[in-house]
Scaffold this motif. Structure first.
Motif, PDB file in Angstrom:
ATOM      1  N   VAL A   1       0.758  -1.291  -0.023  1.00  0.00           N
ATOM      2  CA  VAL A   1       0.143   0.067   0.002  1.00  0.00           C
ATOM      3  C   VAL A   1       0.971   1.321   0.033  1.00  0.00           C
ATOM      4  CG1 VAL A   1      -2.074  -0.703   1.119  1.00  0.00           C
ATOM      5  CG2 VAL A   1      -0.394  -0.033   2.527  1.00  0.00           C
ATOM      6  N   LEU A   2       2.173   1.200   0.352  1.00  0.00           N
ATOM      7  CA  LEU A   2       2.994   2.453   0.062  1.00  0.00           C
ATOM      8  C   LEU A   2       2.946   2.750  -0.930  1.00  0.00           C
ATOM      9  CD1 LEU A   2       5.631   1.334   2.903  1.00  0.00           C
ATOM     10  CD2 LEU A   2       4.484   3.435   2.820  1.00  0.00           C
ATOM     11  N   CYS A   3       2.978   4.165  -1.252  1.00  0.00           N
ATOM     12  CA  CYS A   3       3.056   4.994  -2.643  1.00  0.00           C
ATOM     13  C   CYS A   3       4.398   4.802  -2.955  1.00  0.00           C
ATOM     14  CB  CYS A   3       2.773   6.397  -2.589  1.00  0.00           C
ATOM     15  SG  CYS A   3       3.664   7.131  -1.153  1.00  0.00           S
ATOM     16  N   ILE A   4       5.386   4.519  -2.358  1.00  0.00           N
ATOM     17  CA  ILE A   4       6.918   4.298  -2.527  1.00  0.00           C
ATOM     18  C   ILE A   4       7.283   2.752  -2.970  1.00  0.00           C
ATOM     19  CG2 ILE A   4       7.860   6.292  -1.364  1.00  0.00           C
ATOM     20  CD1 ILE A   4       8.699   3.270   0.249  1.00  0.00           C
ATOM     21  N   ALA A   5       6.343   1.887  -2.673  1.00  0.00           N
ATOM     22  CA  ALA A   5       6.602   0.396  -3.024  1.00  0.00           C
ATOM     23  C   ALA A   5       6.792   0.182  -4.541  1.00  0.00           C
ATOM     24  CB  ALA A   5       5.515  -0.324  -2.518  1.00  0.00           C
ATOM     25  N   GLU A   6       7.499  -0.758  -4.738  1.00  0.00           N
ATOM     26  CA  GLU A   6       8.073  -1.199  -6.119  1.00  0.00           C
ATOM     27  C   GLU A   6       6.749  -1.732  -6.904  1.00  0.00           C
ATOM     28  OE1 GLU A   6       9.496  -2.411  -3.252  1.00  0.00           O
ATOM     29  OE2 GLU A   6      11.418  -2.125  -3.622  1.00  0.00           O
ATOM     30  N   LYS A   7       6.290  -1.099  -7.898  1.00  0.00           N
ATOM     31  CA  LYS A   7       5.126  -1.329  -8.582  1.00  0.00           C
ATOM     32  C   LYS A   7       5.026  -2.426  -9.736  1.00  0.00           C
ATOM     33  CE  LYS A   7       2.223   0.839  -5.747  1.00  0.00           C
ATOM     34  NZ  LYS A   7       3.044   0.883  -4.380  1.00  0.00           N
ATOM     35  N   SER A   8       6.265  -2.314 -10.264  1.00  0.00           N
ATOM     36  CA  SER A   8       6.627  -3.339 -11.309  1.00  0.00           C
ATOM     37  C   SER A   8       8.180  -3.405 -11.128  1.00  0.00           C
ATOM     38  CB  SER A   8       6.343  -2.564 -12.783  1.00  0.00           C
ATOM     39  OG  SER A   8       6.958  -1.299 -13.190  1.00  0.00           O
ATOM     40  N   VAL A   9       8.901  -4.450 -12.241  1.00  0.00           N
ATOM     41  CA  VAL A   9      10.018  -4.760 -12.293  1.00  0.00           C
ATOM     42  C   VAL A   9      10.322  -4.824 -13.768  1.00  0.00           C
ATOM     43  CG1 VAL A   9      12.012  -6.317 -12.059  1.00  0.00           C
ATOM     44  CG2 VAL A   9      10.050  -6.263 -10.289  1.00  0.00           C
ATOM     45  N   ILE A  10      11.434  -4.195 -14.242  1.00  0.00           N
ATOM     46  CA  ILE A  10      12.049  -3.916 -15.350  1.00  0.00           C
ATOM     47  C   ILE A  10      13.364  -4.554 -15.430  1.00  0.00           C
ATOM     48  CG2 ILE A  10      12.652  -2.385 -17.270  1.00  0.00           C
ATOM     49  CD1 ILE A  10      10.481  -0.438 -16.021  1.00  0.00           C
ATOM     50  N   VAL A  11      13.640  -5.862 -15.929  1.00  0.00           N
ATOM     51  CA  VAL A  11      14.801  -6.616 -15.933  1.00  0.00           C
ATOM     52  C   VAL A  11      15.428  -6.787 -17.232  1.00  0.00           C
ATOM     53  CG1 VAL A  11      13.341  -8.532 -15.447  1.00  0.00           C
ATOM     54  CG2 VAL A  11      15.894  -8.445 -14.654  1.00  0.00           C
ATOM     55  N   VAL A  12      16.745  -6.359 -17.256  1.00  0.00           N
ATOM     56  CA  VAL A  12      17.494  -6.930 -18.402  1.00  0.00           C
ATOM     57  C   VAL A  12      17.288  -8.495 -18.641  1.00  0.00           C
ATOM     58  CG1 VAL A  12      19.936  -6.816 -19.424  1.00  0.00           C
ATOM     59  CG2 VAL A  12      18.830  -4.804 -18.238  1.00  0.00           C
ATOM     60  N   GLU A  13      17.252  -8.804 -19.841  1.00  0.00           N
ATOM     61  CA  GLU A  13      16.843 -10.443 -20.158  1.00  0.00           C
ATOM     62  C   GLU A  13      17.703 -11.377 -19.489  1.00  0.00           C
ATOM     63  OE1 GLU A  13      15.298 -10.821 -23.984  1.00  0.00           O
ATOM     64  OE2 GLU A  13      17.329 -10.112 -24.953  1.00  0.00           O
ATOM     65  N   SER A  14      19.083 -10.943 -19.717  1.00  0.00           N
ATOM     66  CA  SER A  14      20.189 -11.761 -19.390  1.00  0.00           C
ATOM     67  C   SER A  14      20.290 -12.218 -17.755  1.00  0.00           C
ATOM     68  CB  SER A  14      21.622 -11.244 -19.842  1.00  0.00           C
ATOM     69  OG  SER A  14      21.644 -10.119 -19.390  1.00  0.00           O
ATOM     70  N   ILE A  15      19.535 -11.392 -16.996  1.00  0.00           N
ATOM     71  CA  ILE A  15      19.542 -11.738 -15.726  1.00  0.00           C
ATOM     72  C   ILE A  15      18.275 -11.815 -15.022  1.00  0.00           C
ATOM     73  CG2 ILE A  15      19.208  -9.300 -14.634  1.00  0.00           C
ATOM     74  CD1 ILE A  15      21.265  -9.837 -12.608  1.00  0.00           C
ATOM     75  N   ALA A  16      17.268 -11.984 -16.027  1.00  0.00           N
ATOM     76  CA  ALA A  16      15.834 -12.188 -15.547  1.00  0.00           C
ATOM     77  C   ALA A  16      15.396 -13.483 -14.868  1.00  0.00           C
ATOM     78  CB  ALA A  16      14.686 -11.700 -16.787  1.00  0.00           C
ATOM     79  N   ASP A  17      16.077 -14.554 -15.473  1.00  0.00           N
ATOM     80  CA  ASP A  17      15.805 -16.047 -14.957  1.00  0.00           C
ATOM     81  C   ASP A  17      16.283 -16.057 -13.507  1.00  0.00           C
ATOM     82  OD1 ASP A  17      14.067 -16.711 -17.300  1.00  0.00           O
ATOM     83  OD2 ASP A  17      15.830 -17.614 -18.203  1.00  0.00           O
ATOM     84  N   ARG A  18      17.623 -15.447 -13.206  1.00  0.00           N
ATOM     85  CA  ARG A  18      17.965 -15.778 -12.110  1.00  0.00           C
ATOM     86  C   ARG A  18      17.459 -14.864 -11.017  1.00  0.00           C
ATOM     87  NH1 ARG A  18      24.092 -14.279 -12.764  1.00  0.00           N
ATOM     88  NH2 ARG A  18      23.348 -13.639 -14.696  1.00  0.00           N
ATOM     89  N   LEU A  19      16.968 -13.690 -11.587  1.00  0.00           N
ATOM     90  CA  LEU A  19      16.142 -12.823 -10.488  1.00  0.00           C
ATOM     91  C   LEU A  19      14.821 -13.333 -10.139  1.00  0.00           C
ATOM     92  CD1 LEU A  19      16.181  -9.945  -9.369  1.00  0.00           C
ATOM     93  CD2 LEU A  19      14.605  -9.223 -10.940  1.00  0.00           C
ATOM     94  N   ILE A  20      14.167 -13.753 -11.122  1.00  0.00           N
ATOM     95  CA  ILE A  20      12.880 -14.488 -10.749  1.00  0.00           C
ATOM     96  C   ILE A  20      13.027 -15.870  -9.863  1.00  0.00           C
ATOM     97  CG2 ILE A  20      10.884 -15.637 -11.731  1.00  0.00           C
ATOM     98  CD1 ILE A  20      11.184 -13.680 -14.459  1.00  0.00           C
ATOM     99  N   GLU A  21      13.919 -16.563 -10.074  1.00  0.00           N
ATOM    100  CA  GLU A  21      14.123 -17.734  -9.358  1.00  0.00           C
ATOM    101  C   GLU A  21      14.452 -17.417  -8.079  1.00  0.00           C
ATOM    102  OE1 GLU A  21      17.060 -20.079 -11.494  1.00  0.00           O
ATOM    103  OE2 GLU A  21      18.073 -20.508  -9.539  1.00  0.00           O
ATOM    104  N   ASN A  22      15.406 -16.461  -7.715  1.00  0.00           N
ATOM    105  CA  ASN A  22      15.504 -15.834  -6.109  1.00  0.00           C
ATOM    106  C   ASN A  22      14.510 -15.081  -5.666  1.00  0.00           C
ATOM    107  OD1 ASN A  22      18.522 -16.535  -5.551  1.00  0.00           O
ATOM    108  ND2 ASN A  22      18.775 -15.747  -7.408  1.00  0.00           N
ATOM    109  N   MET A  23      13.574 -14.531  -6.539  1.00  0.00           N
ATOM    110  CA  MET A  23      12.389 -14.097  -6.012  1.00  0.00           C
ATOM    111  C   MET A  23      11.627 -15.225  -5.163  1.00  0.00           C
ATOM    112  SD  MET A  23      11.631 -10.821  -8.593  1.00  0.00           S
ATOM    113  CE  MET A  23      10.361 -10.149  -7.564  1.00  0.00           C
ATOM    114  N   GLN A  24      11.472 -16.224  -6.099  1.00  0.00           N
ATOM    115  CA  GLN A  24      10.523 -17.100  -5.635  1.00  0.00           C
ATOM    116  C   GLN A  24      11.180 -17.821  -4.422  1.00  0.00           C
ATOM    117  OE1 GLN A  24      10.779 -19.013  -9.979  1.00  0.00           O
ATOM    118  NE2 GLN A  24       8.968 -19.932  -9.185  1.00  0.00           N
ATOM    119  N   LYS A  25      12.576 -17.974  -4.261  1.00  0.00           N
ATOM    120  CA  LYS A  25      13.169 -18.432  -2.886  1.00  0.00           C
ATOM    121  C   LYS A  25      12.751 -17.642  -1.928  1.00  0.00           C
ATOM    122  CE  LYS A  25      17.273 -20.754  -5.131  1.00  0.00           C
ATOM    123  NZ  LYS A  25      18.488 -20.502  -5.724  1.00  0.00           N
TER     124      LYS A  25
END
Ligand code: NAD
Length: 463
Positions: A267-291
């Motif tokens: 609910v915070l106005c400053i909270a992350e509302k979307s992720v824009i990620v360079v594709e070469s790191i995207a899979d590793r980012l998403i995998e770690n978000m799931q962790k």
């Protein structure tokens, strides 16, 4: 005991008994029936307060910090329960930060110029009675934060709490008024009305005794304040993107993003509302978000159901789901979950409404981009010139600098969760009023004071 001491003691006892009698006749010194009565009372309190010392202001703030502290748990529970948004444990952190980390009178710095012609002082003086409008998303945090900042600057405050957080706001304002009175002997420095309706807010905005409007809320109410002709400190909406380039640490970035985007169910106005990620790191980012407790919804059909639940036909956030838990959002979309996730994540196209609309819920869209430059251009588009908040994860200092400069946001967080920008688990003071359209940025006591110039000719330069 000499006769003067005895006389003073009798005076104090008499004054106390008079106060307790008037308290008995008029039990509410914080909450009035009519807007005008509340503002006139606050004006009277301001006049008395203006004749007092800085030491008294500091005493009031110390008393607020001490006496509100034991109430933080209860107010957080009450706010979560009444608004149906966010969760009490995170609200405890937010309220604690507002109470302990909002600066007091030390924020009011004097500057001076001296020379052959004499001396010029620039001092920060109060405005008078401030009309402060608080949102439903951080009701108690904003009231605590605004009270400390505005009283530190020497003002009185009329609060327009959000009707959706009426009970907890009135409860808190009453407690605050009592604490301020006990510390200062002045009643009515913080006031409101028993029925804080939209009409009451409108009446307050038009009242001639309101010297300044401090509006924390969505675009409609900030826009409305701007039409009054009064000075406005407007803290409006945001849509903070988080940009992740290929040099970022995917483990830390993932943890920070999940921590920030799930905090108080987004609910915070400053909270992350979307992720824009360079594709070469995207899979590793998403995998770690799931962790870190994020639930990835991959099926296109399920993402469509989530979109339909979160965004209305008018292209706005579905108010019924604002600040709800991931479990409630999944249920509303007709989806089940194996366990209770901290955050829902979905991969979408760059023009998806989930990316472009400020939804204020723990449903975080992720967009893959081919490189940093494309990501930065998209981040600028998503932030939509709101000048609010942006976050970036990268180890490339030049890119961090370039993005911070181009984004022109009031808060830019590098390699941390969004709430680092509020001084939560990070450096810096706390504020819950981030003045975006009017440009004051992260507000504190000095924002609620007017700068005045005092000139002494032909003297006081000792150089
Ligand atoms: P909101 O706009 O619904 O309400 C804000 C306040 O305005 C409330 O007190 C409400 O009573 C009043 N209000 C709303 N419409 C009104 C009208 N037509 N007439 C009179 N009064 C009216 O905001 P909300 O849903 O409580 O808060 C969420 C919004 O606030 C989001 O857009 C969020 O980004 C923004 N926000 C900004 C900041 C910041 O510091 N910039 C902080 C918190 C929230």
């Amino acid at each position: 005991m000499n006769s003067t001491e005895l006389e003073n003691m009798i005076r104090t006892i008499l004054a106390d008994s008079l106060h307790s009698k008037s308290d008995a006749q008029e039990p509410q010194n914080a909450i009035f029936g009519q807007v005008g009565d509340a503002i006139v009372a606050a004006q009277g309190a301001y006049t008395r307060y203006a004749a007092e010392t800085l030491k008294l202001r500091a005493k009031i703030i110390a008393a607020l910090r001490e006496e509100l502290s034991p109430l933080i748990g209860e107010m957080s529970e009450r706010a979560a329960e009444e608004t149906g948004m966010g969760n009490a444990p995170d609200k405890i952190n937010k309220n604690r930060a507002a109470l302990d980390n909002t600066p007091g009178i030390e924020d009011l710095t004097t500057s001076a110029l001296t020379g052959d012609g004499g001396m010029v002082l620039f001092e920060l003086s109060p405005f008078g009675v401030i009309g402060a409008i608080a949102p439903s998303t951080n009701p108690t945090e904003t009231i605590i934060n605004n009270t400390i900042s505005m009283l530190a600057a020497g003002n009185a405050v009329y609060f327009s709490p959000h009707p959706g957080a009426k009970r907890v706001s009135l409860w808190l304002i009453e407690k605050i008024e009592g604490i301020v009175y006990r510390a200062s002997g002045i009643h009515n420095l913080v006031v409101t009305v028993a029925e804080p309706t939209f009409d009451a807010t409108r009446e307050m905005m038009a009242h001639p005794r309101i010297a300044l409007l401090a509006v924390t809320g969505g675009p409609a109410i900030v826009g409305m304040a701007m039409t009054t002709g009064k000075k406005v400190i407007g803290a409006g909406p945001g849509n903070p993107p988080v940009l992740v380039d290929e040099t970022a640490c995917p483990i830390k970035a993932a943890k920070d993003i999940v921590d920030g985007a799930s905090f108080d169910y987004n609910v915070l106005c400053i909270a992350e509302k979307s992720v824009i990620v360079v594709e070469s790191i995207a899979d590793r980012l998403i995998e770690n978000m799931q962790k870190n407790g994020a639930l990835l919804i991959s099926s296109r059909a399920d993402v469509a159901k989530l979109r339909q639940a979160a965004i209305t036909d008018k292209g706005e956030a579905n108010k019924k789901l604002v600040g709800k838990s991931p479990a409630v959002i999944l249920q509303a979309a007709g989806l089940g979950a194996p366990a209770t996730p901290r955050l829902i994540i979905v991969e979408v196209a760059e023009d998806d409404p989930l990316v472009l609309v400020e939804q204020l819920m723990p449903l975080l869209p992720i967009v893959r981009v081919k490189d940093f430059e494309t990501g930065l251009a998209l981040a600028l588009l998503v932030e939509n010139n709101l000048h609010h908040t942006a976050i970036m994860h990268s180890q490339n200092v030049s890119r961090l600098n370039r993005a911070a400069k181009l984004m022109q946001t009031s808060i830019f967080v590098k390699n941390g969760p969004s709430y680092a920008g509020l001084g939560i688990d990070a450096e810096g003071f706390t504020t819950f009023t981030i003045a975006t359209p009017t440009g004051e940025g992260t507000t504190s006591a000095h924002t609620f004071a007017r700068s005045r110039r005092c000139v002494l000719t032909n003297g006081f330069s000792i150089r």
